[in-house]
Write a protein that holds these residues in place. Sequence first.
Motif, mmCIF file in Angstrom:
data_model
loop_
_atom_site.group_PDB
_atom_site.id
_atom_site.type_symbol
_atom_site.label_atom_id
_atom_site.label_comp_id
_atom_site.label_asym_id
_atom_site.label_seq_id
_atom_site.Cartn_x
_atom_site.Cartn_y
_atom_site.Cartn_z
ATOM 1 N N ASP A 139 0.929 -1.243 0.101
ATOM 2 C CA ASP A 139 0.040 0.263 0.060
ATOM 3 C C ASP A 139 0.807 1.106 0.097
ATOM 4 N N ASN A 140 2.144 1.172 -0.062
ATOM 5 C CA ASN A 140 3.023 2.255 0.068
ATOM 6 C C ASN A 140 3.126 3.171 1.285
ATOM 7 N N SER A 141 2.638 2.788 1.989
ATOM 8 C CA SER A 141 2.236 3.536 3.515
ATOM 9 C C SER A 141 3.779 3.459 4.462
ATOM 10 N N TRP A 142 4.643 2.528 4.133
ATOM 11 C CA TRP A 142 5.900 2.507 4.815
ATOM 12 C C TRP A 142 7.100 1.983 4.100
ATOM 13 N N ARG A 143 8.390 2.069 4.262
ATOM 14 C CA ARG A 143 9.555 1.754 3.527
ATOM 15 C C ARG A 143 10.583 1.282 4.428
#
Length: 159
Positions: A139-143
């Motif tokens: 979901d591209n919320s963390w990396r």
Amino acid sequence: MSDVQPWYKHFWPWFIVVLLLVVVIKSMVAMSIAIDNADSLVSDDYYKEGKAINMDLRKIKQAKNLGMQFLIEVHDHELKISQHGGPEYRAALQVSFIHPTLEDKDFRINATADGNGDFRIGLSEAISGPWNVRLQGFDNSWRIQQRIDIQDDVEYWLN
């Protein structure tokens, strides 16, 4: 009287001409090498990428706030990624391996968890050396990203 020979029968004019020809040929070779091996590290749109880096920093901070921590194990042609911190993550994981200098070696894989919650990635060939590894939630919320020097049968912690 002494006979004066024409210029083309003397050594020094030909020596100078040969030196000049060698310089011209070497510079043409150097130019063709420079054109064929363009530097892929320089970006044309550095401003847009700079703005994207700021967004990435927010994602990295979010991963730290969640306490996300992963272990990467390297065995020949397989990578095993297991989670050891943060809320349990079972969705697909975006895994990117970015080589520091050779753009054509970069690859990105969407990995799914097996029954044990481990993410396994099969590789066509063994990888080694320095890599920038990036794990990102689907979901591209963390990396999470970290530079590691990959060697076979070694474990790496990403946090």
